[in-house]
Scaffold this motif. Structure first.
Motif, PDB file in Angstrom:
ATOM      1  N   GLU A 342       0.837  -1.208   0.000  1.00 41.46           N
ATOM      2  CA  GLU A 342       0.000   0.000   0.000  1.00 41.46           C
ATOM      3  C   GLU A 342       0.876   1.264   0.000  1.00 41.46           C
ATOM      4  N   CYS A 344       0.293   4.127   1.422  1.00 37.76           N
ATOM      5  CA  CYS A 344       0.395   4.707   2.771  1.00 37.76           C
ATOM      6  C   CYS A 344       1.424   3.987   3.632  1.00 37.76           C
ATOM      7  N   TYR A 390      -3.529   2.589  -4.939  1.00 36.25           N
ATOM      8  CA  TYR A 390      -3.640   2.203  -3.539  1.00 36.25           C
ATOM      9  C   TYR A 390      -2.602   1.121  -3.252  1.00 36.25           C
ATOM     10  N   CYS A 425      -7.452   6.890   1.523  1.00 36.01           N
ATOM     11  CA  CYS A 425      -6.330   7.268   2.406  1.00 36.01           C
ATOM     12  C   CYS A 425      -5.024   7.614   1.698  1.00 36.01           C
ATOM     13  N   CYS A 426      -4.724   6.941   0.571  1.00 37.17           N
ATOM     14  CA  CYS A 426      -3.377   7.117  -0.018  1.00 37.17           C
ATOM     15  C   CYS A 426      -3.211   8.490  -0.667  1.00 37.17           C
TER      16      CYS A 426
HETATM   17 ZN    ZN Z   1      -3.550   4.228   1.933  1.00 41.37          ZN
END
Ligand code: ZN
Ligand code: FUB
Length: 652
Positions: A342, A344, A390, A425-426
């Motif tokens: 991922e 993140c 992602y 989120c990313c």
């Molecule tokens: Zn993420």
């Protein structure tokens, strides 16, 4: 912790509403009011000198151009496009007493807007761009209108209850809010968001003191450590900083190895990176030794046995494996979830490594940051920073029907703004990391400067004793390893300039002060300790021959494969460059010494300017030129690409 503020009922609503209206009508006026955001102060981290071996040079002391400067500048348009994406829709709806639209129904959706805000504040602090400021004001206005009188904020759909054990993200979301509030305060000097964060933090601590059972082993998502820590530092609250440590120890388990460490109960890679970054940060702040007892071993274990050649982590879904050296190459090999690496997760590892650099002053932390930054991180985003992946599998081949990038299809196409990935989120992590990146380039201590990442830049930084360090850097890094640094201070000064000689580099050369030094092996800083007078130069040459990377034999999934790198860049064979399926390619080179037969060709017309590596290979037994491009540039020529970074070697 009580702060003087206006966080009560109608006053708060009125102020927030006024802020939205003012942002629309008087956007540019507000900009000039705050145009003097704190000079010479770090925007991202502020590590006390007592414990930090070195500290980042503030972004307002640095002008960055060159390769990294271009990516950092692009973040401005990306942040503006992000403000038009659905990430603020839930807040806007709730602020107007409406139900958020379905598009806001994402796990921890509120945190996406907070990460956007953190990133936007860094961008604003550096650029003073009035459009960014207007969006910041509009969005903080909505956020403040959504805050309940006791501090809690939640706009999510379907409405979830507080401390929801099914969702397990209440503290995570609060942590992102606190980080955003600190960034907002630093960028605008305006107290509203900080007051709001303190109100929420006080509520969370009061619940803890009351014995709220949510704090008894609920598997939350670390981030709250960083949030409480940074808020505590900003407002001078030891209680918040202690609470960051309390949560790290109560909701996670930290052992000497990854196998016995649980980040919020699990081995989720993002959680692990945030947890360890938060603990390193608490140590830097108050010297609590128990926070860092295991951090050096954990950092080393991740780097040596859990990290891909691109700097990615998290091979199993979003998780680490218990066993070291289990690094699958293609999605789905160890898990029903067809995901890995991922974006993140690599951001969280960079954040952890940065703090380890602060604790140790060591260049190896930046070797890891560089690897992750130029490959996994930049490769997670489109070349224009307007779209993101992602997950980032190392090799992607064959029939991908039924495959997705965590539900986004096609799996080989990045989700493009203003559309936002269903788990957003990313992209928001990109906004905040690109936003803070100017503070990664240089760090300083009482003796002088460290240059950690090479890009064209100027720096004008005053050391603790008043000596002024003013330098200009020119380089085409990462495409070229020549770096020219010129001292531009008006007065002569004595200071140390430490230049990171990357771990991948052999036979670097430094010409400084009339003498020449050769450094056989990279992995440390070269120290130019001298008297500088205006116009003095340092010439650093980092040779970039093509390297063939043979993976550790303990990584079974990579047995018999090799990869290629030049400088910090890892390469791959990509579908648009060949007329055969990329998985059919084999390398016709011996791992020992074979890389000298690879030709590097500069192509200014391709992918923003890249070296193409021509690797002698075979397809179906016939000789073929394999033209490799940097891995970070893959999937930028249409949505249906395939690529292989690790290739088999002809066995004859
Ligand atoms: Zn993420
Ligand atoms: O749960 C919040 C974030 O969303 C995680 O860090 C990512 O893995 C994604 O699931």
């Amino acid at each position: 912790m009580k702060r003087m503020g206006f966080c009560v009922g109608n006053v708060k609503l009125y102020r927030a509403a006024m802020q939205v209206i003012l942002a629309v009508i008087l956007g540019t006026l507000l900009v000039s009011e705050a145009a003097g955001a704190e000079p010479h102060q770090n925007m991202v981290v502020r590590w006390p000198a007592e414990r930090a071996k070195c500290r980042p040079v503030p972004m307002n002391d640095v002008q960055i151009s060159g390769f990294l400067g271009n990516r950092i500048d692009q973040n401005l348009d990306s942040v503006l496009a992000g403000a038009k994406s659905p990430i603020s829709a839930g807040f806007e709806a709730r602020a107007n007493g409406k139900e958020p639209p379905k598009v806001c129904n994402r796990l921890a959706a509120d945190s996406d807007l907070y990460k956007w805000l953190e990133g936007a504040c860094y961008v604003y602090a550096r650029t003073k761009d009035s459009r960014v400021r207007a969006e910041i004001d509009r969005i903080t206005g909505y956020i403040l209108m959504c805050q309940k009188p006791d501090g809690y904020i939640n706009t999510q759909v379907p409405p979830k209850k507080r401390f929801d054990r099914g969702v397990k993200h209440d503290l995570y979301i609060a942590g992102h809010f606190f980080e955003a509030a600190v960034a907002h305060h630093r960028a605008t000097r305006s107290p509203e968001m900080l007051d709001a964060a303190c109100l929420w933090a006080d509520y969370l601590i009061a619940e803890y003191k009351k014995g709220n059972s949510y704090y008894d082993g609920t598997c939350e998502h670390p981030e709250y450590e960083l949030g409480f820590l940074r808020l505590g530092r900003e407002v001078g609250s030891e209680e918040y900083i202690d609470f960051a440590a309390t949560l790290a120890q109560k909701l996670s388990k930290i052992g000497p190895t990854i196998a016995d460490t649980r980040a919020g109960c699990g081995d989720h890679a993002v959680r692990m990176g945030y947890l360890l970054a938060g603990m390193a940060g608490v140590y830097l702040e108050n010297g609590r030794q128990d926070m860092i007892d295991h951090l050096p071993e954990l950092w080393r274990e991740i780097v040596d046995s859990r990290m891909y050649l691109t700097g990615a982590i998290g091979p199993r879904g979003e998780h680490f494996n218990k066993k070291a050296f289990t690094l699958q190459l293609v999605p789905g090999a160890y898990s029903k979830r067809k995901h890995m690496a991922e974006t993140c997760a690599c951001v969280s590892m960079i954040m952890f490594s940065w703090r380890m650099h602060g604790i140790t002053g060591r260049s190896e932390c930046f070797d890891v940051i560089e690897k992750a930054l130029y490959n996994q991180y930049l490769g997670g985003f489109a070349l224009d920073n307007m779209a993101n992946f992602y997950y980032n599998p190392i090799n992607v081949t064959g029939d991908l029907s039924g495959m997705s990038d965590h539900d986004y299809k096609p799996m080989t196409g990045r989700c493009r703004l203003p559309k936002i990935h269903t788990t957003a989120c990313c992209m928001p992590n990109g906004w905040r990391f690109f936003g803070g990146m100017p503070e990664y380039i240089f760090s300083s201590d009482d003796d002088g400067l460290f240059m950690n990442l090479y890009t064209s830049a100027t720096v004008n930084h005053t050391l603790a004793d008043g000596r002024q360090v003013k330098l200009a850097v020119e380089t085409d890094y990462p495409h070229d390893g020549n770096v020219l640094i010129r001292y531009e201070g008006d007065k002569p000064a004595h200071f140390k300039l430490r230049l990171r000689i990357p771990g991948w580099c052999s036979n670097a050369e430094v010409v400084a002060g009339g003498s020449k030094a050769s450094i056989a092996k990279g992995g440390d800083y070269y120290v130019a300790d001298q008297q500088w007078k205006t116009g003095d130069t340092v010439k650093l040459t980092l040779p970039m021959p093509v390297r063939m990377i043979v993976p550790d034999p303990r990584i079974k999934a990579q047995e018999g494969l090799v990869a290629f790198a030049r400088g910090p860049l890892v390469y791959c064979l990509e579908k648009p460059d060949v007329d055969f399926p990329v998985e059919q390619a084999k390398v016709s080179l011996k791992p020992q010494g074979g890389s000298t037969k690879v030709r590097a060709e500069w192509r200014s017309d391709l992918l923003g300017g890249v070296h193409v590596l021509h690797v002698p290979g075979q397809v179906d037994g016939k000789p073929k030129d394999l033209p490799l491009v940097p891995w970070y540039t893959r999937a930028n020529r249409g949505d249906d690409s395939r690529w292989v970074a690790m290739l088999p070697v002809v066995n004859d």
